[in-house]
Structure formats: C-alpha cells, structure tokens
Design an enzyme around this catalytic site. Structure first.
Site, short mmCIF file in Angstrom:
data_model
loop_
_atom_site.label_atom_id
_atom_site.label_comp_id
_atom_site.label_asym_id
_atom_site.label_seq_id
_atom_site.Cartn_x
_atom_site.Cartn_y
_atom_site.Cartn_z
N ASP A 224 0.84 -1.21 0.00
CA ASP A 224 0.00 0.00 0.00
C ASP A 224 0.87 1.25 0.00
OD1 ASP A 224 0.71 -1.06 2.45
OD2 ASP A 224 -1.09 -0.44 3.50
N ASP A 248 1.43 -6.94 -10.78
CA ASP A 248 0.42 -6.64 -11.81
C ASP A 248 -0.13 -5.23 -11.59
OD1 ASP A 248 -1.47 -6.91 -13.77
OD2 ASP A 248 -2.61 -8.50 -12.79
#
Ligand code: NAD
Length: 364
Positions: A224, A248
């Site tokens: 994050d 990804d």
C-alpha cells in the site's frame, strides 16, 4: 544462425499492434542481418474460436521450439461468459506456466518528449527510469485450492490461495538483485508482511539473499505504501521486486506515470534466457478495430526481445532510438497526444518507426 520467433497476435487490438511490431522486426532483421524467421500461432480468444482451447498444444509446441515469442494481448468481453479454464486469460497464464516464464521485467521509462502526457507534474516524472521485476508464475494467481463454493448456510464463498515456496522467491530475487547490479544498485522489495504470512517469508528470503549482493542497497515497503510512493515520488526507486498480484497492479500504476500504458513493454523470461515479449497493456476492446491503438509498447517489446533473448543489444538500442526520434518529430497516437503534436493512427506510427530505422541505416 536462424533465430525463430513465434508471433501470437492474440485478440482485439493484439493483431493491430503486432502487425506494426512485425514491420519493425522485419526492418531491423534486414538491417542487422539477424536471421530471424517468423512463425505464427494462436493464443487466447482467437485460439478458443478456432481450436476450442485458449492455449492449444501446437501453440505450446511451437513456443518451446522458438527462441522468443512476441505476443499482442488476449481477452475481451466476447469471451467473458466462458468458464474460467476456457477464458483467454487462462490461456495466457497457461503458456507462462508451461514455459516457466517466472521473471517479468517491466521497465517504466519517461520519454522527455512525453512529460506533458503524464497525469503527474512534469518535475515529478521527468527522467523517470524504474524497473519492476514481477514474479509471474506463482502467488495467488496460481495457488490451489481456489474456486467458488457454497457454504452450509447456502451462501456462496469465493476463495484463493496465496503461497510462495522459498525456491520461487529465491529465483525471482536473484533476477532482481542481478538486474539492480547493472543499474543503480538499489532494490526495493514490496510485500504485505504486516498481514500475509506468504509475504513474511518473501521478506525473510529476500533479506537473506542481500548478503550475496553487498553492493545493492535493499529496502522493503508494504504494497500500500509502495503504491502511494510510486505516485508521490517515483524517482526514489530504481528496481522494485514483488509477487505476481502486487506486480500486476504496481506496474499499471507505473505505466500511467509515463503518460500511457501504450508505451510500456515487458519481457517474461525463463531461467535460460528464452522469453515472451508483450506490451504491459491488455487487448483494449474499447478501441479495437479503429486503428488508433498505440503500437509503441509492442515495438519496444521487440527491442527487449533483441536484447534479452536474441543477443543483439545494438539492434535493440537502434529501435529505442528510432522510437525516440519519432516522438521528437511530434507524432503521437491518441493516448499520448498533447497540444502542438500531430495525431497519427497505429499503422502510421509503425511506418514512422520503420522510416526512422531506414533513415538511420542510410547514414551509416
Ligand atoms: P486494457 O489494458 O486492455 O485497457 C485499459 C485502457 O487502456 C483502455 O481504455 C484502453 O483503450 C487503453 N489502452 C490499452 N492499450 C492501449 C494502447 N496500446 N493504445 C491506446 N490505449 C490503450 O485493460 P482492460 O480494459 O482492463 O482489459 C481488456 C482485456 O484485456 C480484458 O479481457 C483483460 O483480461 C485483458 N488483458 C490482457 C492482458 C494480456 O494479454 N497480457 C493484460 C491485461 C488485460
């Protein structure tokens, strides 16, 4: 020496962008006398339509025989109603897994000509040159058990498994450390070790490996925070290494820093230097058939192929310079167009790169 390249156009814009990349590959093949021979095959929805399988056995056989593979992109709403094993994306995951293409290299380079095309301020992205090393054949995208089941109370539950074996972490870690060694020697490993056990092991193994690479400065970030730092101050990074799902997502974020996902190439490598080369983006069904897709990510993927699998770094640099000169001339596809530039379609962009290659060859 003959070098066999298997071309898999894929779906939607796949064949449009691959046509331009093949033009460039054929031009550079002539110019550098590389001995490249092209074969064609089917993958994704195109294969499903013809063979009832998104990754047919003859595609796998041809891929194993090839020195490198050039892929467009697969998928689209045409095939969304098929069960998961038949979906085009399952074909892509299968070929990556069958060929053990475990190391996905995704460079995000800011071309100075495109500084105004980024959604971030030019001073934040000017000179950006980062590389995301994503593990590609493990993690939650492949972990078993997985599925959707009905619980005793009648409610449905979807579930997946996130796991990494130590050997899987070590082999991608080796690629990341070695890549950092030939760049700016800074490696950031991205995990979620405050929550997920699989990534506690990831962090431990990468930390242990650092002893073998004393020249590389290793850091760690939770995913994050990494996402936040990528848009706050992306130039703090040199190489990032992470698992399949985080890679990804972070590589698409990095893509937008550079102006458009249509500019980002990628290489997916096995242990022996073989690889599959494809743009980072998908098959863009929303613009398919209009001749407006940006082919530069696929053309730059050809350059990565020449550098990593076909042993011709000079021809790779020649393509990269040609792309840069086309941008200097102010030619832009719609996704990277800014005020004062000239809009061109997919084919004109490919032709312009070939013309720059020919102009450069004429000067030699
Ligand atoms: P996408 O990358 O195809 O498109 C996202 C946005 O970027 C769209 O607005 C699209 O028009 C634009 N875009 C993408 N490539 C572009 C290019 N070269 N030039 C200009 N604009 C471009 O992502 P999506 O819409 O989420 O996915 C579409 C399909 O592609 C889905 O079926 C998905 O599963 C598949 N997909 C395939 C791959 C792959 O083959 N490696 C990767 C990602 C998504």
């Amino acid at each position: 020496m003959t070098r066999r390249v298997l071309v898999l156009p894929g779906d939607n814009i796949g064949s449009e962008i691959v046509t331009e990349a093949v033009k460039v590959l054929e031009a550079i093949n002539l110019q550098f006398d590389l001995g490249v021979k092209l074969d064609y095959g089917l993958l994704g929805g195109a294969a499903l339509n013809v063979a009832g399988n998104p990754c047919p056995q003859d595609t796998l056989d041809s891929a194993r025989d090839a020195d490198a593979i050039l892929l467009g992109a697969v998928g689209g709403p045409q095939w969304d109603h098929f069960e998961r094993r038949l979906r085009p994306e399952s074909g892509l995951l299968r070929i990556r897994a069958e060929l053990q293409l475990f190391a996905n290299l995704r460079p995000a380079i800011m071309y100075p000509q495109l500084a105004n095309a980024s959604s971030l301020k030019p001073e934040i992205v000017a000179g950006l040159d980062i590389l995301i090393v994503r593990e590609l054949v493990g993690g939650i995208y492949f972990g078993e058990p997985r599925g959707i089941r009905t619980l005793e109370n009648g409610e449905r539950e979807g579930y997946n498994t996130y796991k990494y074996a130590e050997s899987e972490i070590r082999r991608i870690g080796k690629v990341a450390f070695e890549t950092a060694m030939v760049r700016d020697k800074r490696l950031c490993s991205v995990d979620k070790s405050n929550v997920l056990e699989a990534t506690i092991l990831w962090k431990e193994v990468i930390s242990e490996m650092a002893a073998d690479y004393p020249d590389v400065e290793l850091s760690h970030l939770y995913v994050d925070n990494a996402a936040m730092q990528l848009v706050r101050e992306p130039k703090q990074f040199d190489v990032l290494v992470t698992g399949n799902m985080f890679g990804d997502i972070l590589s698409d974020t990095a893509a937008m820093l550079t102006g458009s996902i249509g500019m980002l190439p990628s290489a997916s490598l096995d242990q022996f230097g073989g690889g599959m080369y494809e743009p980072c983006h998908g098959s863009a069904p929303d613009i398919a058939g209009q001749g407006v897709a940006n082919p530069l990510a696929t053309i730059l993927s050809v350059a990565m192929m020449l550098r990593y699998s076909l042993g011709s770094p000079d021809s790779a640099s020649t393509i990269e310079h040609a792309v840069s000169r086309v941008l200097d001339r102010g030619l832009r596809t719609a996704d990277i167009q800014t005020a004062g530039t000239t809009r061109v379609g997919t084919a004109k962009m490919g032709d312009a790169v070939v013309a720059e290659l020919q102009a450069a060859a004429a000067l030699v």
